[in-house]
Design a protein around this motif. Structure first.
Motif, mmCIF file in Angstrom:
data_model
loop_
_atom_site.group_PDB
_atom_site.id
_atom_site.type_symbol
_atom_site.label_atom_id
_atom_site.label_comp_id
_atom_site.label_asym_id
_atom_site.label_seq_id
_atom_site.Cartn_x
_atom_site.Cartn_y
_atom_site.Cartn_z
ATOM 1 N N ILE A 151 -6.386 14.624 -12.033
ATOM 2 C CA ILE A 151 -7.073 13.444 -12.568
ATOM 3 C C ILE A 151 -7.669 12.608 -11.445
ATOM 4 C CG2 ILE A 151 -6.746 11.294 -13.829
ATOM 5 C CD1 ILE A 151 -4.617 12.682 -15.482
ATOM 6 N N LEU A 152 -6.891 12.377 -10.389
ATOM 7 C CA LEU A 152 -7.392 11.594 -9.261
ATOM 8 C C LEU A 152 -8.526 12.325 -8.546
ATOM 9 C CD1 LEU A 152 -4.039 10.236 -7.775
ATOM 10 C CD2 LEU A 152 -5.726 8.982 -9.117
ATOM 11 N N ARG A 153 -8.373 13.635 -8.377
ATOM 12 C CA ARG A 153 -9.449 14.400 -7.730
ATOM 13 C C ARG A 153 -10.731 14.333 -8.553
ATOM 14 N NH1 ARG A 153 -5.342 18.237 -6.828
ATOM 15 N NH2 ARG A 153 -6.126 19.475 -8.594
ATOM 16 N N GLY A 154 -10.578 14.367 -9.880
ATOM 17 C CA GLY A 154 -11.759 14.286 -10.732
ATOM 18 C C GLY A 154 -12.479 12.964 -10.600
ATOM 19 N N LYS A 155 -11.737 11.870 -10.502
ATOM 20 C CA LYS A 155 -12.366 10.549 -10.362
ATOM 21 C C LYS A 155 -13.040 10.399 -8.997
ATOM 22 C CE LYS A 155 -9.292 8.097 -13.549
ATOM 23 N NZ LYS A 155 -10.378 7.739 -14.488
ATOM 24 N N ALA A 156 -12.411 10.924 -7.956
ATOM 25 C CA ALA A 156 -12.970 10.772 -6.608
ATOM 26 C C ALA A 156 -14.143 11.720 -6.384
ATOM 27 C CB ALA A 156 -11.886 11.028 -5.562
ATOM 28 N N GLY A 157 -14.100 12.871 -7.018
ATOM 29 C CA GLY A 157 -15.128 13.871 -6.775
ATOM 30 C C GLY A 157 -16.514 13.446 -7.214
ATOM 31 N N LYS A 158 -16.590 12.480 -8.101
ATOM 32 C CA LYS A 158 -17.888 12.023 -8.569
ATOM 33 C C LYS A 158 -18.614 11.173 -7.533
ATOM 34 C CE LYS A 158 -16.215 11.859 -13.344
ATOM 35 N NZ LYS A 158 -15.957 10.974 -14.506
ATOM 36 N N ASN A 159 -17.853 10.654 -6.561
ATOM 37 C CA ASN A 159 -18.436 9.696 -5.615
ATOM 38 C C ASN A 159 -18.616 10.269 -4.220
ATOM 39 O OD1 ASN A 159 -18.347 7.671 -7.638
ATOM 40 N ND2 ASN A 159 -16.169 7.366 -7.212
ATOM 41 N N GLN A 160 -18.048 11.446 -3.953
ATOM 42 C CA GLN A 160 -18.087 11.962 -2.592
ATOM 43 C C GLN A 160 -18.526 13.407 -2.601
ATOM 44 O OE1 GLN A 160 -14.179 11.365 -1.129
ATOM 45 N NE2 GLN A 160 -14.383 9.160 -0.995
ATOM 46 N N ILE A 161 -19.203 13.796 -1.512
ATOM 47 C CA ILE A 161 -19.627 15.183 -1.358
ATOM 48 C C ILE A 161 -18.721 15.894 -0.353
ATOM 49 C CG2 ILE A 161 -21.534 16.685 -0.651
ATOM 50 C CD1 ILE A 161 -23.466 14.496 -1.568
ATOM 51 N N VAL B 133 0.879 -1.170 0.000
ATOM 52 C CA VAL B 133 0.000 0.000 0.000
ATOM 53 C C VAL B 133 0.912 1.214 0.000
ATOM 54 C CG1 VAL B 133 -1.790 1.298 1.192
ATOM 55 C CG2 VAL B 133 -1.822 -1.193 1.259
ATOM 56 N N ILE B 134 0.902 1.957 -1.094
ATOM 57 C CA ILE B 134 1.786 3.108 -1.262
ATOM 58 C C ILE B 134 0.943 4.321 -1.637
ATOM 59 C CG2 ILE B 134 3.708 4.077 -2.584
ATOM 60 C CD1 ILE B 134 4.746 1.221 -2.930
ATOM 61 N N ARG B 135 1.181 5.397 -0.969
ATOM 62 C CA ARG B 135 0.378 6.592 -1.199
ATOM 63 C C ARG B 135 0.737 7.232 -2.547
ATOM 64 N NH1 ARG B 135 -1.062 11.226 3.260
ATOM 65 N NH2 ARG B 135 -2.560 12.370 1.984
ATOM 66 N N LEU B 136 -0.255 7.841 -3.174
ATOM 67 C CA LEU B 136 -0.068 8.580 -4.414
ATOM 68 C C LEU B 136 -0.209 10.068 -4.150
ATOM 69 C CD1 LEU B 136 -2.207 6.470 -6.919
ATOM 70 C CD2 LEU B 136 0.276 6.514 -6.754
ATOM 71 N N LYS B 137 0.568 10.849 -4.869
ATOM 72 C CA LYS B 137 0.414 12.297 -4.778
ATOM 73 C C LYS B 137 -0.909 12.715 -5.418
ATOM 74 C CE LYS B 137 5.305 13.504 -4.655
ATOM 75 N NZ LYS B 137 6.412 14.236 -5.317
ATOM 76 N N GLU B 138 -1.581 13.624 -4.753
ATOM 77 C CA GLU B 138 -2.858 14.102 -5.270
ATOM 78 C C GLU B 138 -2.647 14.908 -6.550
ATOM 79 O OE1 GLU B 138 -6.326 17.184 -3.772
ATOM 80 O OE2 GLU B 138 -5.164 16.071 -2.279
ATOM 81 N N ASN B 139 -3.503 14.682 -7.524
ATOM 82 C CA ASN B 139 -3.453 15.458 -8.763
ATOM 83 C C ASN B 139 -4.868 15.640 -9.301
ATOM 84 O OD1 ASN B 139 -4.145 13.137 -10.514
ATOM 85 N ND2 ASN B 139 -2.065 12.414 -10.014
#
Length: 257
Positions: free
Chosen positions: A114-124, A106-112
């Motif tokens: 593209i990742l914010r766009g994918k996550a933003g669709k599922n969370q408020i 389990v390795i952390r990824l830097k926020e960017n």
């Protein structure tokens, strides 16, 4: 049941003209930038390697880690190996190495974006934490498992403040590297003694506290033909812990090869 390997890097400040000393942009300071690998459950220092100050976190990590994985796989083939690392170790070479050696990671990824766009669709309401993993577990478990690597910062702090890891004052890099290995051995010997010999109520205390309470105390030594007796002051506040530790040492079953 499992072995947890925590990868990280840290800065050892250097103030002279040491070979390999350089400015590290992340820490905004001059020194060495070694790789470290700790046992995530016990705090034992599995491996440390001195590097020049300019090296990035993941530089050389595959060569650094392979002997560790090979030894565990050879000696304990049935024990699962888990690896954690921060975003400095998010490199495909490390993922590939872990997968080829049957290691879960389990390795952390830097926020960017593209990742914010994918996550933003599922969370408020959210706080972003992204990880890359080959483990088949629930996201909640994976995040909690990753966050427990925060204990490693305590291990590093103990290593540096309690065992003088930053003592790299020699001009020659190889001398500083060898000195670092001696300090690593001292750290591990204390960590083993903490688990095997210290009194139960002192096993979570840091080395500075243990030195103050158990080592830097006055005692009178009485020698006879058969015994060596330690006589502490009757008002010594930690005499029970001292005697319990001494008794635990006497009970150790030492096997010499």
């Amino acid at each position: 049941q499992a072995v947890i390997l925590d990868l990280d890097s840290t800065l050892l400040d250097a103030y002279g003209r040491q070979e390999g000393r350089a400015f590290n942009f992340h820490y905004q300071s001059n020194g060495y930038h070694p790789l470290v690998c700790y046992d995530g459950m016990t705090g034992d220092l599995i491996k440390v390697q001195l590097r020049d100050g300019t090296q990035y976190s993941c530089t050389g990590v595959v060569d650094f880690l392979q002997p560790v994985l090979a030894e565990y796989l050879h000696d304990y083939p049935e024990i699962p190996i888990l690896l954690r690392g921060d975003s400095g170790f998010s490199t495909p070479d490390l993922y590939k190495q872990c997968e080829e050696n049957g290691t879960s990671y389990v390795i952390r990824l830097k926020e960017n974006g593209i990742l914010r766009g994918k996550a933003g669709k599922n969370q408020i309401v959210y706080m972003y934490t992204f990880v890359v993993t080959n483990m088949d577990s629930a996201p909640e478990y994976l995040i909690k498992f990753y966050c427990k690597r925060g204990l490693m910062e305590n291990f590093i702090k103990e290593s540096k403040s309690g065992f003088d890891f930053a003592s790299v004052s020699s001009y020659t890099k190889i001398v500083n590297a060898n000195r670092l290995q001696v300090h690593a051995l001292a750290y591990n010997i204390f960590n083993w003694s903490r688990r095997l010999a210290l009194s139960a109520n002192m096993r979570k205390q840091r080395i500075d506290t243990v030195r103050l309470k158990l080592l830097k105390i006055a005692a009178k030594i009485i020698r006879s033909a058969r015994y060596i007796t330690f006589k502490l002051c009757s008002s010594c506040p930690y005499k029970n812990e001292f005697y319990e530790t001494l008794s635990n040492i006497g009970k150790l079953n030492v096997q010499l090869e």
